[in-house]
Design an enzyme around this catalytic site. Structure first.
Site, PDB file in Angstrom:
ATOM      1  N   LEU A 229       0.822  -1.213   0.000  1.00 25.88           N
ATOM      2  CA  LEU A 229       0.000   0.000   0.000  1.00 25.88           C
ATOM      3  C   LEU A 229       0.859   1.267   0.000  1.00 25.88           C
ATOM      4  CD1 LEU A 229      -2.634  -1.072   2.698  1.00 25.88           C
ATOM      5  CD2 LEU A 229      -2.831  -1.240   0.211  1.00 25.88           C
ATOM      6  N   GLY A 235      10.023   1.591   6.213  1.00 26.38           N
ATOM      7  CA  GLY A 235       9.409   0.288   5.989  1.00 26.38           C
ATOM      8  C   GLY A 235       8.190   0.429   5.100  1.00 26.38           C
ATOM      9  N   ASP A 362      -0.930  13.656  14.361  1.00 21.46           N
ATOM     10  CA  ASP A 362      -0.579  13.673  12.934  1.00 21.46           C
ATOM     11  C   ASP A 362      -1.840  13.666  12.081  1.00 21.46           C
ATOM     12  OD1 ASP A 362       1.151  13.757  10.778  1.00 21.46           O
ATOM     13  OD2 ASP A 362       1.452  11.596  10.700  1.00 21.46           O
TER      14      ASP A 362
END
Length: 850
Positions: A229, A235, A362
């Site tokens: 995705l 990562g 965030d």
């Protein structure tokens, strides 16, 4: 994300990372070379090489990885070893560069590399590996994804170039290269996976390391990955299922010591915190469940509930009405209702998260999922923290990250207010670049979407008052800019004067690397050329009749004599020669053209930006200016080479190479432009035939969008812009149709013109923004006024982007993070496009003729 690294050095302009990252260098970076050694500094690297050592062109390089804490120790150890054993090496100049090289959005292909050694021959390679492995004793460092790891230490290997060599890819891009056994150069591609050319020699010492690498797998991983995705240097995020079957899950990966934030916390630290936060929020409808945490091989994985839906930024792209032509009031009202429902969902979800004592930290569109039922789910809690143990987020999206004066829940409340504005006018990075710009956008959004102050309040006053800056926006400057950008011809002389004043005020003639601040391309290409450099800015000023400082012309002349010059029109020195000629410096221009004529054209692609099409147009200009038949023949030769590269002369009509780029600057359309200019000279119908074939290649890459417009499909989105999108194709197509009418092609041109009409465009620049669409509509309307109202609206909407620079209007570059003055992305490009409207001047060099 490469723009982020160029945003650290200066709050107003993109600038080289070297200018901020070298403020506090490693002591070794400033030390003189020992006797018998040569020292060189290049961008972020400091290198040393024995003066009597001739390095081979390529071979097995040793890379040394390091963390922030052990980098000085590793540098001292490896540096002393290399001096003792006469091994050439280089290293990053500063601790800041080590952090940047390993940051979350650093390049995955090069991240982790702190030092590079160039051992000559197999014996020296083996000695370096054995000795340094013993000396470094398994020091920890991030895994270098592009390399082969040596045992357990921070040493890695990769076969590649020892000296800089360049070649062109099949799409014409200039890249680093190494040499095949045949003698041909091929691209030295640095991908995030270890690869060895099948012809490269493999020393015996690497046999065991290669075998170990083949065994390093996650064969016992309890999940089957179905697709990726998202990737970052920290990562990946993957969609998968349990190997024994079951519902889909999201697997979030964290690499040790990689993906650093501004506090130097790595991805593993953030992932562990995220797992704990999700456990505290378990059971909330707006938060995915944490299903597990595991380590596979050396990487950590958080297993989360999969939430069906669209990320909010994608939902926005599918629903926002102002990105389509002919938006009516009903579409605006329908969107307003949907957006307000989403805001209600976000507000309710955030309230529930806060009730559990958690600061999300965030909040921005990419971290929100709009579910099929219209509900909202929050994702990516890696920056979240308990309010009573609040940790200020060390990452954040521009325009959403809270200023320093806010803490705790205030951080989320600030981001929620930004999200409320973003849903109606998504230009949030401008609010960071220019204090007060949020007020401009709020007023514009209220007016366009009929929003009350209760629904879209005024931006709050900053918690910590900020002094005025060179880019501070006030209501007074707003009104002044709206008058300048009214779209009325009477405003043009003053508007040109004001834009020129902003450009001139930004000049830095004391610097050798650039004259005017612009896109980071001025550092990755050069600061001289048409796209991103001084030549493009001076061309725009000259063409629109603006005043030019003679010292700025002198800077360009000095730079031409100082810098190595590569061929190319927009990304090379052919464009510089062209501009010097326009500025009355023909002798110097012809001298530069003669220098460039010594370069071999075989390595050039067919494109306009840096390839054969641009070279051919430059040669044609000088042939017409001087009457030199040899230059005319050279221009024709460049066209013939471009035609052959694109296979336009083949009767089977074969397509260009796989992966070839599209559009005016990088695709076949650039060759079509050259052919049309040559046809203007000769009237040869065969040139029109070839131009048609070139245009057909690019038109074949266009698709009809749901709103009926025709745009370039780049595989992930559709593009209406000038550089690589449909607008550039349309500009040349319009020129072709004036020479050879064609009803079917005229219909396609009309569809592309529709793609240039939307009210909202993210960026303002010429190549990939509103200015380029203005230029197309002015070109394609001919002598009529069919698009006069749309062009006027585009001009007025430039006020949304305008930012004051020392009191004068200027425009942001790509990504909106910093101002730009260049032709491709910034203020000079806007000036050029406005010149097409108010002074009937060309939008860019060799703009298609009517």
């Amino acid at each position: 994300m490469r723009y982020e690294a160029y945003s650290y050095a200066d709050p107003l302009f993109y600038d080289s990372p070297v200018r901020w990252a070298t403020l506090e260098e490693f002591p070794a970076a400033g030390e003189p070379a020992p006797a018998g050694w040569a020292r060189n500094t290049r961008e972020v690297w400091v290198g040393y090489q024995p003066v009597d050592l001739q390095l081979p062109e390529q071979g097995w390089k040793v890379h040394v990885s390091a963390r922030m804490d052990n980098a000085p120790r590793i540098l001292d150890t490896v540096r002393n070893y290399c001096f003792e054993h006469r091994v050439a090496f280089k290293f990053l100049r500063s601790p800041s560069l080590v952090q940047t090289q390993n940051a979350k959005y650093a390049s995955r292909g090069s991240s982790g590399k702190f030092m590079t050694l160039y051992p000559v021959g197999d014996q020296e390679l083996e000695r370096c590996l054995v000795d340094l492995d013993s000396a470094l004793g398994g020091e920890p460092g991030p895994y270098i994804l592009s390399d082969l790891r040596w045992r357990e230490g921070p040493l890695y290997l990769r076969y590649g170039g020892f000296v800089e060599q360049f070649c062109r890819t099949e799409t014409g891009e200039l890249v680093l290269a190494f040499r095949e056994p045949s003698g041909a150069l091929r691209p030295d591609v640095r991908r995030a996976v270890f690869e060895v050319p099948d012809w490269a020699p493999v020393p015996a010492v690497l046999t065991q390391a290669l075998a170990d690498s083949a065994r390093n797998s996650m064969g016992d991983f309890p999940y089957t990955v179905e697709r990726a995705l998202h990737f970052s240097n920290g990562g990946g995020i993957y969609l998968g299922r349990p190997t024994g079957g079951g519902p889909q899950v999201v697997l979030k990966e964290a690499r040790p010591y990689a993906g650093l934030d501004q506090r130097a916390d790595d991805a593993v630290q953030r992932l562990g915190r995220e797992h704990e936060i999700l456990r505290r929020l378990s059971g909330l409808a707006a938060v995915p469940e944490a299903l597990g945490y595991l380590t596979a091989w050396e990487h950590h994985f958080l297993v989360q509930e999969f939430v069906e839906g669209e990320p909010l930024h994608r939902w926005f792209g599918l629903n926002y009405p102002l990105v389509h032509p002919h938006t009516d009031d009903a579409a605006v009202a329908d969107y307003r209702a949907k957006a307000l429902r989403i805001l209600d969902g976000v507000t309710e979800g955030l309230r529930a998260i806060h009730e559990r004592g958690i600061v999300f930290g965030d909040l921005h569109p990419r971290n929100l999922i709009v579910r099929p039922d219209g509900g909202v789910t929050f994702v990516d809690f890696e920056l979240a923290s308990p309010v009573d143990e609040f940790i200020r987020p060390a990452l954040g999206a521009a325009g959403f990250a809270a200023p320093a004066g806010l803490t705790g829940f205030q951080v989320d409340e600030h981001a929620l207010a930004a999200l409320r504005l973003w849903l109606f006018l998504p230009l949030m990075p401008l609010t960071v670049l220019s204090p007060g710009k949020a007020g401009t956008l709020v007023r514009a959004a209220r007016q366009r979407f009929a929003l009350s102050p209760q629904v879209l309040p005024d931006p709050p006053a900053p918690a910590v008052p900020t002094p005025p800056t060179a880019t501070s926006t006030t209501e007074e400057t707003d009104r002044a800019f709206q008058e300048l950008l009214s779209g009325e011809p009477a405003a043009w002389p003053r508007l040109r004067e004001e834009l020129t004043a902003a450009i001139t005020a930004s000049a830095t003639p004391e610097r050798a690397d650039r004259l005017f601040p612009g896109d980071p391309g001025q550092f990755t290409h050069d600061g001289l050329g048409l796209s991103y450099g001084a030549a493009g800015v001076l061309w725009a000023l000259h063409t629109t009749g603006a005043a030019i400082d003679p010292d700025h012309v002198g800077w360009l002349l000095d730079a031409v004599n100082r810098e190595p010059c590569r061929p190319g029109l927009f990304l090379g020195a052919h464009g510089v020669a062209y501009v010097l000629d326009l500025l009355g410096r023909r002798t110097e221009a012809l001298d530069l053209l003669e220098r460039l004529g010594k370069d071999d054209l075989d390595g050039l692609g067919p494109d306009l930006a840096g390839g054969l099409a641009g070279v051919g147009l430059t040669l044609r200009h000088f042939a017409r200016a001087t009457g030199d038949r040899a230059l005319r023949e050279a221009a024709v030769d460049a066209a013939e080479r471009a035609v052959a590269r694109l296979r336009l002369d083949r009767p089977d009509g074969a397509a260009p190479p796989a992966g070839a780029r599209t559009g005016l600057m990088h695709g076949p359309t650039g060759t079509a432009l050259l052919l049309l200019h040559l046809h203007e000279d000769s009237g040869d119908a065969a040139l029109l035939n070839l131009a048609r074939r070139a245009l057909d290649l690019d038109l074949a890459r266009c698709v009809v969008a749901e709103d009926g417009t025709l745009q370039v499909d780049d595989g992930t989105r559709v593009l209406p812009y000038l550089e690589s999108g449909s607008a550039g194709i349309a500009a040349v197509l319009d020129s072709y149709l004036r020479r050879r009418p064609d009803a079917a092609l005229a219909e396609r041109l009309e569809q592309i013109r529709g793609a240039a009409e939307p009210e909202f465009i993210v960026q303002s620049g010429l190549f990939n923004g509103r200015a380029g669409l203005i230029a197309l509509l002015r070109q394609a309307q001919g002598d009529g006024t069919a698009h006069a109202a749309v062009i006027r609206r585009h001009v007025r909407r430039l006020a949304w982007h305008a930012v004051p620079y020392r009191g004068h209007p200027a425009f942001p570059g790509e990504q909106l993070l910093r101002l730009s003055m260049d032709l491709a992305t910034g203020t000079a490009g806007v000036l050029s496009a406005l010149g097409t409207v108010f002074a009937d001047t060309p939008a860019m060099p060799f703009w298609p003729t009517a």
